[in-house]
Design a protein around this motif. Structure first.
Motif, mmCIF file in Angstrom:
data_model
loop_
_atom_site.group_PDB
_atom_site.id
_atom_site.type_symbol
_atom_site.label_atom_id
_atom_site.label_comp_id
_atom_site.label_asym_id
_atom_site.label_seq_id
_atom_site.Cartn_x
_atom_site.Cartn_y
_atom_site.Cartn_z
ATOM 1 N N ILE A 1 42.642 30.164 63.848
ATOM 2 C CA ILE A 1 42.844 28.711 63.785
ATOM 3 C C ILE A 1 43.906 28.395 62.738
ATOM 4 C CG2 ILE A 1 41.776 26.518 63.120
ATOM 5 C CD1 ILE A 1 39.154 27.640 64.391
ATOM 6 N N HIS A 2 43.779 28.983 61.558
ATOM 7 C CA HIS A 2 44.765 28.770 60.491
ATOM 8 C C HIS A 2 46.146 29.255 60.948
ATOM 9 C CE1 HIS A 2 45.979 28.256 56.261
ATOM 10 N NE2 HIS A 2 46.724 29.330 56.461
ATOM 11 N N ALA A 3 46.194 30.423 61.563
ATOM 12 C CA ALA A 3 47.474 30.986 62.002
ATOM 13 C C ALA A 3 48.119 30.118 63.081
ATOM 14 C CB ALA A 3 47.257 32.406 62.530
ATOM 15 N N TYR A 4 47.353 29.669 64.054
ATOM 16 C CA TYR A 4 47.918 28.859 65.145
ATOM 17 C C TYR A 4 48.407 27.511 64.643
ATOM 18 C CZ TYR A 4 45.690 32.299 68.230
ATOM 19 O OH TYR A 4 45.303 33.450 68.860
ATOM 20 N N VAL A 5 47.675 26.913 63.715
ATOM 21 C CA VAL A 5 48.123 25.643 63.135
ATOM 22 C C VAL A 5 49.427 25.881 62.365
ATOM 23 C CG1 VAL A 5 47.581 23.847 61.436
ATOM 24 C CG2 VAL A 5 45.856 24.554 63.098
ATOM 25 N N GLY A 6 49.511 26.973 61.636
ATOM 26 C CA GLY A 6 50.737 27.305 60.911
ATOM 27 C C GLY A 6 51.921 27.512 61.843
ATOM 28 N N ILE A 7 51.695 28.180 62.959
ATOM 29 C CA ILE A 7 52.771 28.386 63.941
ATOM 30 C C ILE A 7 53.185 27.045 64.538
ATOM 31 C CG2 ILE A 7 53.312 29.405 66.196
ATOM 32 C CD1 ILE A 7 51.498 31.813 65.254
ATOM 33 N N ALA A 8 52.221 26.171 64.805
ATOM 34 C CA ALA A 8 52.541 24.831 65.316
ATOM 35 C C ALA A 8 53.398 24.073 64.304
ATOM 36 C CB ALA A 8 51.263 24.061 65.629
ATOM 37 N N ILE A 9 53.066 24.184 63.023
ATOM 38 C CA ILE A 9 53.852 23.524 61.976
ATOM 39 C C ILE A 9 55.286 24.051 61.987
ATOM 40 C CG2 ILE A 9 54.140 23.321 59.472
ATOM 41 C CD1 ILE A 9 51.010 23.251 59.330
ATOM 42 N N LEU A 10 55.458 25.348 62.132
ATOM 43 C CA LEU A 10 56.796 25.947 62.181
ATOM 44 C C LEU A 10 57.600 25.383 63.352
ATOM 45 C CD1 LEU A 10 58.943 28.023 61.317
ATOM 46 C CD2 LEU A 10 57.698 29.716 62.705
ATOM 47 N N VAL A 11 57.007 25.376 64.527
ATOM 48 C CA VAL A 11 57.702 24.870 65.717
ATOM 49 C C VAL A 11 58.051 23.390 65.548
ATOM 50 C CG1 VAL A 11 57.428 24.377 68.194
ATOM 51 C CG2 VAL A 11 56.710 26.599 67.265
ATOM 52 N N LEU A 12 57.091 22.608 65.065
ATOM 53 C CA LEU A 12 57.335 21.174 64.889
ATOM 54 C C LEU A 12 58.373 20.909 63.803
ATOM 55 C CD1 LEU A 12 53.692 19.817 65.253
ATOM 56 C CD2 LEU A 12 55.541 19.757 66.949
ATOM 57 N N ALA A 13 58.432 21.747 62.775
ATOM 58 C CA ALA A 13 59.448 21.589 61.729
ATOM 59 C C ALA A 13 60.843 21.789 62.313
ATOM 60 C CB ALA A 13 59.197 22.567 60.577
ATOM 61 N N VAL A 14 60.981 22.769 63.182
ATOM 62 C CA VAL A 14 62.276 23.001 63.832
ATOM 63 C C VAL A 14 62.639 21.804 64.706
ATOM 64 C CG1 VAL A 14 63.508 24.457 65.499
ATOM 65 C CG2 VAL A 14 62.117 25.514 63.694
ATOM 66 N N VAL A 15 61.674 21.281 65.461
ATOM 67 C CA VAL A 15 61.920 20.098 66.292
ATOM 68 C C VAL A 15 62.338 18.920 65.407
ATOM 69 C CG1 VAL A 15 60.846 18.409 67.849
ATOM 70 C CG2 VAL A 15 60.411 20.852 68.170
ATOM 71 N N ARG A 16 61.650 18.742 64.284
ATOM 72 C CA ARG A 16 61.999 17.646 63.365
ATOM 73 C C ARG A 16 63.413 17.793 62.833
ATOM 74 N NH1 ARG A 16 57.780 15.980 58.859
ATOM 75 N NH2 ARG A 16 59.463 14.518 58.431
ATOM 76 N N LEU A 17 63.802 19.003 62.490
ATOM 77 C CA LEU A 17 65.164 19.214 61.985
ATOM 78 C C LEU A 17 66.200 18.900 63.057
ATOM 79 C CD1 LEU A 17 64.620 22.411 59.832
ATOM 80 C CD2 LEU A 17 65.355 20.161 59.013
ATOM 81 N N VAL A 18 65.914 19.276 64.291
ATOM 82 C CA VAL A 18 66.832 18.955 65.394
ATOM 83 C C VAL A 18 66.925 17.443 65.571
ATOM 84 C CG1 VAL A 18 67.173 19.126 67.898
ATOM 85 C CG2 VAL A 18 66.563 21.167 66.580
ATOM 86 N N LEU A 19 65.778 16.759 65.594
ATOM 87 C CA LEU A 19 65.785 15.301 65.735
ATOM 88 C C LEU A 19 66.519 14.641 64.567
ATOM 89 C CD1 LEU A 19 62.232 14.373 67.067
ATOM 90 C CD2 LEU A 19 64.417 14.152 68.244
ATOM 91 N N ARG A 20 66.313 15.164 63.396
ATOM 92 C CA ARG A 20 66.978 14.623 62.201
ATOM 93 C C ARG A 20 68.493 14.724 62.364
ATOM 94 N NH1 ARG A 20 65.084 13.731 57.044
ATOM 95 N NH2 ARG A 20 66.630 13.929 55.408
ATOM 96 N N HIS A 21 68.940 15.844 62.888
ATOM 97 C CA HIS A 21 70.374 16.066 63.096
ATOM 98 C C HIS A 21 70.915 15.174 64.221
ATOM 99 C CE1 HIS A 21 74.190 18.134 63.264
ATOM 100 N NE2 HIS A 21 74.020 18.305 64.549
#
Length: 170
Positions: free
Chosen positions: A54-74
């Motif tokens: 559960i901790h690992a999957y949430v962490g992976i989701a955070i990683l993916v969403l962070a990349v999406v956020r950076l793309v949207l920010r750009h």
């Protein structure tokens, strides 16, 4: 021209990620229990693995969403710093945001290194260094938002919650 507010997808990602980050910071018992078992060479049950996953999957989701956020920010841009904010604190805010994004990538990567590749150094960096830095940056981020809201009385919180409407033309 910079937008007045963050876009709806940016706001949803911000608050969704905030929930995921606090979930993993507060409810880390499963992964910590798994880590203790591994270090002691004790048997690991399927329940232990499920809790750690559960901790690992949430962490992976955070990683993916962070990349999406950076793309949207750009792609979509971000609002400018309010004029009321002193230049030095504007710089501090930029550095804090940059470090937060860096941690939202480094933390999951070091967690992946520890959990999936049994890299103890990555695990130590993840849990003993980056976690403390993340807490400090989150406190600074929230404090900055509160200073904007209650001291400078800017629209910083509105830009990341319900959005700021275009001012009416005279």
């Amino acid at each position: 021209m910079a937008p007045l507010s963050y876009s709806v997808p940016q706001r949803i990602l911000h608050w969704g990620m905030a929930l995921l980050i606090f979930f993993n910071l507060i409810f880390s018992d499963g992964i910590e229990h798994w880590k203790r078992l591994v270090r002691r060479g004790q048997p690991i049950t399927p329940d232990d693995i499920s809790s750690a996953n559960i901790h690992a999957y949430v962490g992976i989701a955070i990683l993916v969403l962070a990349v999406v956020r950076l793309v949207l920010r750009h792609v979509q841009g971000v609002p400018q710093a309010p004029a009321e904010e002193p230049a030095i604190l504007s710089l501090v805010a930029k550095i804090t945001h940059g470090l937060l994004y860096l941690l939202l990538i480094l933390m999951p990567l070091t967690g992946i290194g520890a959990y999936y590749f049994a890299n103890g150094t990555a695990g130590d960096i993840h849990a003993d260094v980056l976690k403390v830095v993340l807490w400090a940056l989150l406190v600074a981020h929230v404090a900055g938002a509160l200073v904007h809201q209650f001291y400078w009385k800017t629209d910083v919180l509105a830009r990341m919650t319900y959005g700021v409407k275009k001012p009416a033309s005279p």
